[in-house]
Design a protein around this motif. Structure first.
Motif, PDB file in Angstrom:
ATOM      1  N   UNK A  30       0.851  -1.198   0.000  1.00  0.00           N
ATOM      2  CA  UNK A  30       0.000   0.000   0.000  1.00  0.00           C
ATOM      3  C   UNK A  30       0.882   1.241   0.000  1.00  0.00           C
ATOM      4  N   UNK A  31       0.403   2.315  -0.617  1.00  0.00           N
ATOM      5  CA  UNK A  31       1.195   3.539  -0.745  1.00  0.00           C
ATOM      6  C   UNK A  31       0.522   4.691  -0.021  1.00  0.00           C
ATOM      7  N   UNK A  32       1.327   5.430   0.722  1.00  0.00           N
ATOM      8  CA  UNK A  32       0.888   6.670   1.349  1.00  0.00           C
ATOM      9  C   UNK A  32       1.679   7.805   0.724  1.00  0.00           C
ATOM     10  N   UNK A  33       0.994   8.677  -0.003  1.00  0.00           N
ATOM     11  CA  UNK A  33       1.602   9.841  -0.623  1.00  0.00           C
ATOM     12  C   UNK A  33       1.454  11.032   0.312  1.00  0.00           C
ATOM     13  N   UNK A  34       2.524  11.808   0.467  1.00  0.00           N
ATOM     14  CA  UNK A  34       2.456  13.039   1.256  1.00  0.00           C
ATOM     15  C   UNK A  34       2.745  14.196   0.311  1.00  0.00           C
ATOM     16  N   UNK A  46      -1.605  13.659  -8.009  1.00  0.00           N
ATOM     17  CA  UNK A  46      -1.677  12.917  -6.752  1.00  0.00           C
ATOM     18  C   UNK A  46      -3.112  12.540  -6.402  1.00  0.00           C
ATOM     19  N   UNK A  47      -4.048  13.441  -6.658  1.00  0.00           N
ATOM     20  CA  UNK A  47      -5.455  13.124  -6.397  1.00  0.00           C
ATOM     21  C   UNK A  47      -5.910  11.958  -7.272  1.00  0.00           C
ATOM     22  N   UNK A  48      -5.433  11.921  -8.505  1.00  0.00           N
ATOM     23  CA  UNK A  48      -5.790  10.815  -9.398  1.00  0.00           C
ATOM     24  C   UNK A  48      -5.210   9.510  -8.880  1.00  0.00           C
ATOM     25  N   UNK A  49      -3.974   9.538  -8.425  1.00  0.00           N
ATOM     26  CA  UNK A  49      -3.358   8.330  -7.870  1.00  0.00           C
ATOM     27  C   UNK A  49      -4.079   7.875  -6.607  1.00  0.00           C
ATOM     28  N   UNK A  55      -4.028   3.188  -2.161  1.00  0.00           N
ATOM     29  CA  UNK A  55      -3.256   4.431  -2.186  1.00  0.00           C
ATOM     30  C   UNK A  55      -3.967   5.470  -1.328  1.00  0.00           C
ATOM     31  N   UNK A  56      -3.240   6.065  -0.386  1.00  0.00           N
ATOM     32  CA  UNK A  56      -3.766   7.124   0.475  1.00  0.00           C
ATOM     33  C   UNK A  56      -2.978   8.400   0.215  1.00  0.00           C
ATOM     34  N   UNK A  57      -3.609   9.534   0.501  1.00  0.00           N
ATOM     35  CA  UNK A  57      -2.975  10.829   0.265  1.00  0.00           C
ATOM     36  C   UNK A  57      -3.133  11.715   1.495  1.00  0.00           C
ATOM     37  N   UNK A  58      -2.019  12.240   1.963  1.00  0.00           N
ATOM     38  CA  UNK A  58      -2.000  13.244   3.018  1.00  0.00           C
ATOM     39  C   UNK A  58      -1.490  14.533   2.395  1.00  0.00           C
ATOM     40  N   UNK A  59      -2.250  15.615   2.516  1.00  0.00           N
ATOM     41  CA  UNK A  59      -1.889  16.882   1.889  1.00  0.00           C
ATOM     42  C   UNK A  59      -1.493  17.897   2.953  1.00  0.00           C
TER      43      UNK A  59
END
Length: 244
Positions: A30-34, A46-49, A55-59
């Motif tokens: 699993x991927x966590x994007x910051x 990043x929103x598309x990913x 896949x999770x996103x922290x902005x």
């Protein structure tokens, strides 16, 4: 428990990061994007990913630096229930074929920090390569040990529990000084570390956020702080090692 994720700090790497994410997903991570205050174009990528499975996103609202982004990611990864985080740069310089080898080492030694030490090809900028050797010497001095083979390579699997404990009690560098700073401070705490070789390639069209003057000043200041911190801690560090 061993429940790892990949942690990817991103600042305007919209061209490279999709391939990095897909390679990690193919490895079963699993991927966590910051998002460290990226441009609108990168934020859109990043929103598309983040719409993909696993896949999770922290902005972050503004750019805070690589170290700050990684540390925010550590807290978010723990909140999501992960026990370990594989730190991966977003620019594609790490050889992700080695993810399985690093994960196997982490499963076998879940208490250990699994660190990559780089094996460079001809793409490495010579100025950065030579500057690393000076950092190596200072890190060995400040950790009172030769165990840290390379403190600047950001390809590592961190056990989150000891890292979060350190973050709660120390002021760790928030920009390009992060990778060395956290390793020395963990070494002071007798954190187990294991080292694996990793191939590193600098893409010819890659985007680097390393600023020669600003970041070298930050790193020099970090070494100075660590040196005086080492002097204070030296008796206890040496006592622990004598008892081990």
């Amino acid at each position: 428990m061993h429940n790892p994720c990949a942690l990817i700090p991103v600042y305007n790497h919209e061209a490279a990061v999709p391939a990095v994410v897909h390679r990690l997903l193919d490895s079963g991570l699993p991927c966590l994007l910051v998002d460290d205050g990226s441009s609108p174009a990168c934020a859109t990528v990043l929103a598309r990913l983040a719409s993909l499975d696993n896949v999770s996103l922290l902005t972050l609202p503004t750019n805070q630096g690589k170290g700050a982004a990684v540390m925010a990611g550590f807290r978010e990864a723990a909140r999501l229930g992960f026990s370990h985080a594989l730190q991966v740069d977003a620019d594609g310089q790490h050889d992700l074929r080695e993810v399985t080898t690093f994960l196997d080492a982490s499963r076998t030694h879940p208490e250990a920090l699994i660190c990559g030490y780089p094996e460079y090809d001809d793409s490495v900028p010579k100025g950065r390569l030579y500057a690393r050797y000076l950092t190596h010497v200072w890190v060995w001095i400040n950790s009172l040990s030769l165990q840290i083979r390379d403190s600047m390579c950001g390809f590592r699997i961190y056990p989150l529990a000891p890292v979060l404990a350190l973050m709660d009690s120390a002021n760790i560098g928030k920009r390009m000084d992060f990778d060395s700073d956290i390793l020395v401070r963990l070494a002071w705490r007798s954190q187990p570390m294991r080292w694996l070789p990793t191939q590193v390639h600098y893409p010819t069209d890659g985007l680097s956020h390393f600023r020669m003057v600003r970041d070298n000043l930050l790193i020099s200041s970090m070494h100075t702080r660590l040196f005086f911190g080492m002097l204070v801690r030296a008796p206890m560090i040496l006592w622990r090692r004598w008892q081990a």
